[in-house]
Write a protein that holds these residues in place. Sequence first.
Motif, short mmCIF file in Angstrom:
data_model
loop_
_atom_site.label_atom_id
_atom_site.label_comp_id
_atom_site.label_asym_id
_atom_site.label_seq_id
_atom_site.Cartn_x
_atom_site.Cartn_y
_atom_site.Cartn_z
N GLU A 88 -0.46 -35.50 44.62
CA GLU A 88 0.47 -35.38 45.89
C GLU A 88 1.42 -36.43 46.14
OE1 GLU A 88 -2.57 -32.64 48.92
OE2 GLU A 88 -2.45 -35.10 48.34
N GLN A 143 -2.98 -29.50 38.82
CA GLN A 143 -3.79 -28.70 38.78
C GLN A 143 -4.06 -28.19 37.18
OE1 GLN A 143 -0.44 -25.54 37.76
NE2 GLN A 143 0.17 -24.92 40.08
N LEU A 197 8.68 -23.37 41.81
CA LEU A 197 7.36 -23.36 41.36
C LEU A 197 5.89 -22.72 42.15
CD1 LEU A 197 8.38 -27.41 40.72
CD2 LEU A 197 7.58 -25.57 39.02
N ASN A 198 6.41 -22.14 42.95
CA ASN A 198 6.05 -21.85 43.97
C ASN A 198 5.06 -22.78 45.09
OD1 ASN A 198 4.72 -19.46 45.13
ND2 ASN A 198 2.46 -19.13 44.08
N TYR A 199 5.75 -23.15 45.15
CA TYR A 199 4.94 -24.72 45.86
C TYR A 199 5.78 -25.73 47.20
CZ TYR A 199 1.83 -29.00 44.89
OH TYR A 199 0.41 -29.98 44.76
N LEU A 236 10.68 -26.35 44.93
CA LEU A 236 9.46 -25.97 45.52
C LEU A 236 9.49 -24.35 45.24
CD1 LEU A 236 10.03 -28.34 48.52
CD2 LEU A 236 7.88 -28.02 46.16
N ILE A 263 3.98 -35.52 43.35
CA ILE A 263 5.12 -34.87 43.27
C ILE A 263 5.52 -35.51 44.58
CG2 ILE A 263 4.93 -32.45 44.20
CD1 ILE A 263 2.07 -32.61 42.63
N ILE A 312 3.04 -30.94 39.32
CA ILE A 312 2.49 -30.33 39.63
C ILE A 312 1.05 -29.55 38.61
CG2 ILE A 312 2.30 -28.12 40.46
CD1 ILE A 312 5.07 -28.66 41.64
N GLN A 313 1.48 -29.70 37.22
CA GLN A 313 0.79 -28.81 36.10
C GLN A 313 0.26 -29.98 35.51
OE1 GLN A 313 3.62 -27.86 33.17
NE2 GLN A 313 4.29 -26.21 33.79
N LYS A 322 7.40 -30.31 37.61
CA LYS A 322 6.66 -29.21 37.62
C LYS A 322 5.94 -30.02 36.15
CE LYS A 322 7.18 -25.19 33.69
NZ LYS A 322 8.27 -24.96 33.15
N GLY A 367 4.40 -29.99 49.61
CA GLY A 367 6.05 -29.77 49.72
C GLY A 367 6.61 -29.38 51.12
N SER A 387 2.12 -25.38 49.94
CA SER A 387 1.29 -26.62 49.61
C SER A 387 1.38 -28.02 50.69
CB SER A 387 1.69 -27.37 48.25
OG SER A 387 2.75 -27.88 48.19
#
Length: 389
Positions: free
Chosen positions: A324, A383, A134-136, A131, A327, A379-380, A376, A142, A139
Amino acid sequence: MSALLQLLFLIFSVKILGEAAERIGIPSVAGEILAGVSLGVLFLEVETGIITFFAELGSIFLLFTAGYKEVSLKNLKFESITTLVPTLSQIVSAFVFGFAFGRIFNFSFVESLFLGVAFNPTSIAVVIGTLIDLNYLSSRPGTAMLSSAFLDDIIALFFFSVVVNFVRLNHVPPVLVVLLIAGKILLFLLIMYILGNYLFPRLFTYAEKMHSKEAVFSLVIMIALFSAYLAELFELHSAIGAFTGGILVSEIPLAKLQDIQSKVDGLAHGILIPIFFAFIGFLIDPYILKNAGSFTLLIILAALMGKLAGGFIGSKVIGFDFYESLIFGVGVMPRAGIELVILTMGRELQIISQDTFSAMVLMVVVSILISPACMKWAIQARQRKDGWR
């Protein structure tokens, strides 16, 4: 001399191979397990008694530091309501996959029960690391994932303790015996709660005033060992005690000073825990894995799909959208520390066979390799979807 040489080799190899694993982007535990495999290959006669002793200490401090550094009772109370549904969903799903797998392969009832429990734990360390990378972490999926991992491990350790008691009785106990087991667990937790709230803080106050060097650090170590020993007195597993002791100590400010945490980390993660992971690798039988074929592949798929399906369904129930939920599902797949402790104890108690143990350890390695990559990708994908709106 042989034991000293083997310990020297283990400490050296776990650091080198762990570093190599980190540099190629995977958790160091994979390299540390490989170091243990190499021990069995390079040394014809391994001093198992001494290495087992250090590995047992490693398992205790692995669980203790998990509670001491990674679990916050305050955060659990805050997040537990919203994460209870996906947590229970993934626990039930993983258990069903594990138990059904055992019955399909004609395992005994207790072995199938153990497999259901062993499918459950989530690696908090891998989840946190992924997390953050992935800068998550902040969230919604997360924060839910992190709290769910905490609850997941606590519940898994509870059921593991119940299964251990089943094994000691050599049969599935009647209802009264099950209630007795639950009573032992509750009494142990009550005693630990009283000690953690009334005795331990006073002990740390006295230790801080002592002239003896490192008194506070020594007290942290003593509580870790005492908690593990007390659990065994109640016929629970030492892992339960160590984890509980770590959670309680984490609530004491004097025990959480940066200097103390650094010293505990140095002992635990510098030496003992890597030796435990290496010991896991030493216990793997590469020949069995080579010849297991479809059995190993199926147990890996069952373990991963159990967590993915349960996490996805549970998070959809609490209002997450498709991505979500995906993820969340892939995020709770990785196993590591607590999973390996449970598997090791299962092997020692002869609940599971050597081929099941080896296949499950390989599953742990696979899970910590593919879960970050899958998260990853998910999440991509989300996005990209948001970018098209």
